[in-house]
Design a protein around this motif. Structure first.
Motif, PDB file in Angstrom:
ATOM      1  N   ASP A  90       6.721  -9.154   5.685  1.00 42.12           N
ATOM      2  CA  ASP A  90       6.767  -9.153   7.257  1.00 42.12           C
ATOM      3  C   ASP A  90       5.470  -9.301   7.828  1.00 42.12           C
ATOM      4  O   ASP A  90       4.585  -8.706   7.187  1.00 42.12           O
ATOM      5  N   SER A  91       5.317  -9.373   9.098  1.00 41.11           N
ATOM      6  CA  SER A  91       4.148  -9.465   9.697  1.00 41.11           C
ATOM      7  C   SER A  91       3.440  -7.982   9.694  1.00 41.11           C
ATOM      8  O   SER A  91       4.447  -7.227  10.146  1.00 41.11           O
ATOM      9  N   GLY A  92       2.237  -7.889   9.121  1.00 46.56           N
ATOM     10  CA  GLY A  92       1.617  -6.554   9.324  1.00 46.56           C
ATOM     11  C   GLY A  92       2.161  -5.598   8.233  1.00 46.56           C
ATOM     12  O   GLY A  92       1.789  -4.526   8.051  1.00 46.56           O
ATOM     13  N   SER A  93       2.888  -6.147   7.384  1.00 46.65           N
ATOM     14  CA  SER A  93       3.742  -5.385   6.330  1.00 46.65           C
ATOM     15  C   SER A  93       3.107  -5.610   4.977  1.00 46.65           C
ATOM     16  O   SER A  93       2.741  -6.792   4.701  1.00 46.65           O
ATOM     17  N   ALA A  94       3.194  -4.722   3.913  1.00 47.83           N
ATOM     18  CA  ALA A  94       2.735  -5.143   2.618  1.00 47.83           C
ATOM     19  C   ALA A  94       4.060  -4.809   1.561  1.00 47.83           C
ATOM     20  O   ALA A  94       3.861  -4.994   0.413  1.00 47.83           O
ATOM     21  N   LEU A  95       5.139  -4.482   2.103  1.00 52.46           N
ATOM     22  CA  LEU A  95       6.450  -4.360   1.499  1.00 52.46           C
ATOM     23  C   LEU A  95       6.880  -5.910   1.006  1.00 52.46           C
ATOM     24  O   LEU A  95       7.102  -6.693   1.817  1.00 52.46           O
ATOM     25  N   VAL A  96       7.299  -6.025  -0.276  1.00 52.83           N
ATOM     26  CA  VAL A  96       7.459  -7.304  -0.725  1.00 52.83           C
ATOM     27  C   VAL A  96       9.118  -7.474  -0.311  1.00 52.83           C
ATOM     28  O   VAL A  96       9.941  -6.685  -0.720  1.00 52.83           O
ATOM     29  N   LYS A  97       9.078  -8.703   0.249  1.00 52.22           N
ATOM     30  CA  LYS A  97      10.921  -8.956   0.720  1.00 52.22           C
ATOM     31  C   LYS A  97      11.699  -8.848  -0.561  1.00 52.22           C
ATOM     32  O   LYS A  97      11.110  -9.445  -1.463  1.00 52.22           O
ATOM     33  N   THR A  98      12.916  -8.721  -0.138  1.00 55.53           N
ATOM     34  CA  THR A  98      13.929  -8.815  -1.571  1.00 55.53           C
ATOM     35  C   THR A  98      13.816 -10.225  -2.112  1.00 55.53           C
ATOM     36  O   THR A  98      13.788 -10.572  -3.263  1.00 55.53           O
ATOM     37  N   GLU A  99      14.082 -11.279  -1.114  1.00 54.14           N
ATOM     38  CA  GLU A  99      14.100 -12.657  -1.565  1.00 54.14           C
ATOM     39  C   GLU A  99      12.915 -13.031  -2.490  1.00 54.14           C
ATOM     40  O   GLU A  99      12.761 -13.933  -3.313  1.00 54.14           O
TER      41      GLU A  99
ATOM     42  N   ASN B 298      -8.438  -5.290   7.560  1.00 52.18           N
ATOM     43  CA  ASN B 298      -7.931  -6.412   6.556  1.00 52.18           C
ATOM     44  C   ASN B 298      -7.908  -6.261   5.218  1.00 52.18           C
ATOM     45  O   ASN B 298      -7.384  -6.521   4.362  1.00 52.18           O
ATOM     46  N   TRP B 299      -9.157  -5.292   4.869  1.00 52.09           N
ATOM     47  CA  TRP B 299      -9.290  -5.154   3.369  1.00 52.09           C
ATOM     48  C   TRP B 299      -8.085  -4.406   2.942  1.00 52.09           C
ATOM     49  O   TRP B 299      -7.819  -4.510   1.849  1.00 52.09           O
ATOM     50  N   ASP B 300      -7.761  -3.395   3.800  1.00 51.08           N
ATOM     51  CA  ASP B 300      -6.696  -2.549   3.210  1.00 51.08           C
ATOM     52  C   ASP B 300      -5.250  -3.332   3.364  1.00 51.08           C
ATOM     53  O   ASP B 300      -4.382  -3.149   2.164  1.00 51.08           O
ATOM     54  N   LEU B 301      -5.058  -4.099   4.010  1.00 50.88           N
ATOM     55  CA  LEU B 301      -3.891  -5.180   4.123  1.00 50.88           C
ATOM     56  C   LEU B 301      -4.002  -5.928   2.814  1.00 50.88           C
ATOM     57  O   LEU B 301      -2.767  -6.020   2.112  1.00 50.88           O
ATOM     58  N   SER B 302      -4.957  -6.629   2.701  1.00 47.68           N
ATOM     59  CA  SER B 302      -4.971  -7.551   1.557  1.00 47.68           C
ATOM     60  C   SER B 302      -4.895  -6.913   0.305  1.00 47.68           C
ATOM     61  O   SER B 302      -4.346  -7.573  -0.602  1.00 47.68           O
ATOM     62  N   SER B 303      -5.446  -5.716   0.077  1.00 48.20           N
ATOM     63  CA  SER B 303      -5.659  -5.087  -1.157  1.00 48.20           C
ATOM     64  C   SER B 303      -3.957  -4.538  -1.509  1.00 48.20           C
ATOM     65  O   SER B 303      -3.569  -4.514  -2.508  1.00 48.20           O
ATOM     66  N   ARG B 304      -3.445  -3.912  -0.293  1.00 48.38           N
ATOM     67  CA  ARG B 304      -2.246  -3.453  -0.646  1.00 48.38           C
ATOM     68  C   ARG B 304      -0.938  -4.370  -0.915  1.00 48.38           C
ATOM     69  O   ARG B 304      -0.365  -4.179  -1.865  1.00 48.38           O
ATOM     70  N   ARG B 305      -1.248  -5.551  -0.324  1.00 46.15           N
ATOM     71  CA  ARG B 305      -0.311  -6.685  -0.401  1.00 46.15           C
ATOM     72  C   ARG B 305      -0.499  -7.238  -1.962  1.00 46.15           C
ATOM     73  O   ARG B 305       0.460  -7.315  -2.635  1.00 46.15           O
ATOM     74  N   SER B 306      -1.652  -7.387  -2.422  1.00 45.75           N
ATOM     75  CA  SER B 306      -1.797  -8.074  -4.014  1.00 45.75           C
ATOM     76  C   SER B 306      -1.473  -6.917  -4.929  1.00 45.75           C
ATOM     77  O   SER B 306      -0.808  -7.273  -5.976  1.00 45.75           O
ATOM     78  N   LEU B 307      -1.583  -5.625  -4.399  1.00 41.46           N
ATOM     79  CA  LEU B 307      -1.239  -4.765  -5.611  1.00 41.46           C
ATOM     80  C   LEU B 307       0.314  -4.481  -5.621  1.00 41.46           C
ATOM     81  O   LEU B 307       1.068  -4.559  -6.692  1.00 41.46           O
ATOM     82  N   ASN B 308       1.002  -4.656  -4.520  1.00 44.63           N
ATOM     83  CA  ASN B 308       2.345  -4.614  -4.441  1.00 44.63           C
ATOM     84  C   ASN B 308       3.065  -5.766  -5.256  1.00 44.63           C
ATOM     85  O   ASN B 308       4.013  -5.491  -5.801  1.00 44.63           O
TER      86      ASN B 308
ATOM     87  N   MET C 256      -9.288 -21.876 -13.299  1.00 43.51           N
ATOM     88  CA  MET C 256      -8.067 -21.302 -13.373  1.00 43.51           C
ATOM     89  C   MET C 256      -6.856 -22.029 -13.035  1.00 43.51           C
ATOM     90  O   MET C 256      -6.962 -23.320 -12.326  1.00 43.51           O
ATOM     91  N   LEU C 257      -5.632 -21.737 -13.040  1.00 50.17           N
ATOM     92  CA  LEU C 257      -4.404 -22.260 -12.381  1.00 50.17           C
ATOM     93  C   LEU C 257      -3.987 -21.363 -11.145  1.00 50.17           C
ATOM     94  O   LEU C 257      -3.854 -20.120 -11.340  1.00 50.17           O
ATOM     95  N   MET C 258      -4.208 -21.931  -9.984  1.00 50.53           N
ATOM     96  CA  MET C 258      -3.928 -21.079  -8.706  1.00 50.53           C
ATOM     97  C   MET C 258      -2.545 -21.165  -8.262  1.00 50.53           C
ATOM     98  O   MET C 258      -2.226 -22.355  -8.174  1.00 50.53           O
ATOM     99  N   ILE C 259      -1.747 -20.186  -8.098  1.00 49.97           N
ATOM    100  CA  ILE C 259      -0.618 -20.343  -7.311  1.00 49.97           C
ATOM    101  C   ILE C 259      -0.662 -19.600  -6.007  1.00 49.97           C
ATOM    102  O   ILE C 259      -0.904 -18.476  -6.125  1.00 49.97           O
ATOM    103  N   SER C 260      -0.784 -20.230  -4.874  1.00 46.80           N
ATOM    104  CA  SER C 260      -0.962 -19.880  -3.727  1.00 46.80           C
ATOM    105  C   SER C 260       0.317 -19.838  -2.680  1.00 46.80           C
ATOM    106  O   SER C 260       1.039 -20.533  -2.742  1.00 46.80           O
ATOM    107  N   ILE C 261       0.680 -18.504  -2.378  1.00 50.64           N
ATOM    108  CA  ILE C 261       2.003 -18.183  -1.739  1.00 50.64           C
ATOM    109  C   ILE C 261       1.734 -17.741  -0.382  1.00 50.64           C
ATOM    110  O   ILE C 261       0.905 -16.802   0.018  1.00 50.64           O
ATOM    111  N   ARG C 262       2.030 -18.399   0.811  1.00 51.31           N
ATOM    112  CA  ARG C 262       1.999 -17.946   2.113  1.00 51.31           C
ATOM    113  C   ARG C 262       2.457 -16.469   2.261  1.00 51.31           C
ATOM    114  O   ARG C 262       3.519 -16.078   1.667  1.00 51.31           O
ATOM    115  N   ASP C 263       1.989 -15.772   3.232  1.00 46.36           N
ATOM    116  CA  ASP C 263       2.317 -14.404   3.355  1.00 46.36           C
ATOM    117  C   ASP C 263       3.579 -14.191   3.835  1.00 46.36           C
ATOM    118  O   ASP C 263       4.273 -13.106   3.495  1.00 46.36           O
TER     119      ASP C 263
END
Length: 264
Positions: A145-154, A193-203, A133-140
């Motif tokens: 924000d910490s503990g959140s799965a809402l994607v920041k505006t920027e 952490n399963w819930d947090l990681s899954s929601r972040r990837s989906l969002n 693959m080509l992997m694009i890794s993005i720091r959380d």
């Protein structure tokens, strides 16, 4: 004396049954050898031919469209030979497809790296090409924000940039993967952490798919929780590296291994 010879002849066992018995054993042995040899050549040719037929060139041009006729000749004369027409032609097609794929991966990486450089995002984003693959890794912290799965505006702009690049290379499947460190989380919204990681990837994937022209059937999201670390979880620096979202653009002609067992 004649009587003795007659009795000896009558006591001798009739061994004529050994002839058909040995013939049957010989035929069975020949049959098993033929079946084994046929199974071996069929498997090798099947893997090569199906890899070429079922995969598509980037942009939707299939192998069927790239050749007018393929005569499949799986005969005893071709067993063990590397120069039969089907194998040669199929290998040539696969080599051309892999070369095209390598160029696509390099081009996509160069475009994303240019965006990273222009926006001083090297501390937040990283790209890497592997055999799968080509992997694009993005720091959380660049996305949430910490503990959140809402994607920041920027961060939504970043999603648009990546999706715009993906639109130019429509022939690839994309996995959006969420990862966390090993510090437990236990909130009403994210019990693990399963819930947090899954929601972040989906969002984040949802923002990728807001752009027109993307085949949504080629996308999937998955949460790996804390179980695919790329650094130690014993330091804050290591945990920060582990908290990430990856956009993985999967090869069509890479190694036939599952991405669940890929080195990350």
């Amino acid at each position: 004396m004649k009587k003795h010879k007659k009795e000896h002849h009558e006591d001798h066992m009739d061994e004529t049954w050994l002839v058909p018995y040995s013939d049957i054993l010989t035929l069975l042995l020949a049959l098993f050898i033929i079946l084994f040899a046929a199974g071996q050549i069929d498997q090798k040719k099947y893997e090569r031919i199906m890899a070429g037929f079922n995969s598509a060139f980037t942009g939707g041009t299939s192998v069927f469209e790239s050749t007018s006729e393929l005569n499949i000749d799986i005969t005893d004369d071709n067993m063990g030979k590397n120069n039969d027409p089907v194998t040669t032609e199929t290998d040539s097609l696969l080599a051309a497809a892999r070369a095209r794929e390598d160029r696509d991966m390099s081009d996509m990486k160069a475009k994303i790296d240019q965006y990273i450089k222009e926006n001083n995002l090297s501390a937040q984003l990283e790209t890497r090409i592997t055999e799968e693959m080509l992997m694009i890794s993005i720091r959380d912290y660049a996305l949430f924000d910490s503990g959140s799965a809402l994607v920041k505006t920027e961060a939504q702009k970043l999603a648009y940039i990546i999706s715009d690049i993906l639109r130019q290379y429509p022939g690839y499947n994309v996995e959006v993967a969420g990862h966390t460190d090993n510090l437990p989380i236990n909130t009403a919204e994210f019990p693990t952490n399963w819930d947090l990681s899954s929601r972040r990837s989906l969002n984040f994937m949802k923002y990728l798919l807001q752009s027109d022209g993307l085949d949504q059937s080629r996308f999937r999201s998955i949460g790996y929780g804390e179980f695919q670390p790329i650094a130690t979880n014993t330091t804050e620096e290591g945990r920060a590296k582990n908290r990430r979202v990856e956009v993985n653009i999967l090869r069509n002609f890479g190694q036939p291994t599952s991405i669940f067992s890929s080195e990350r």
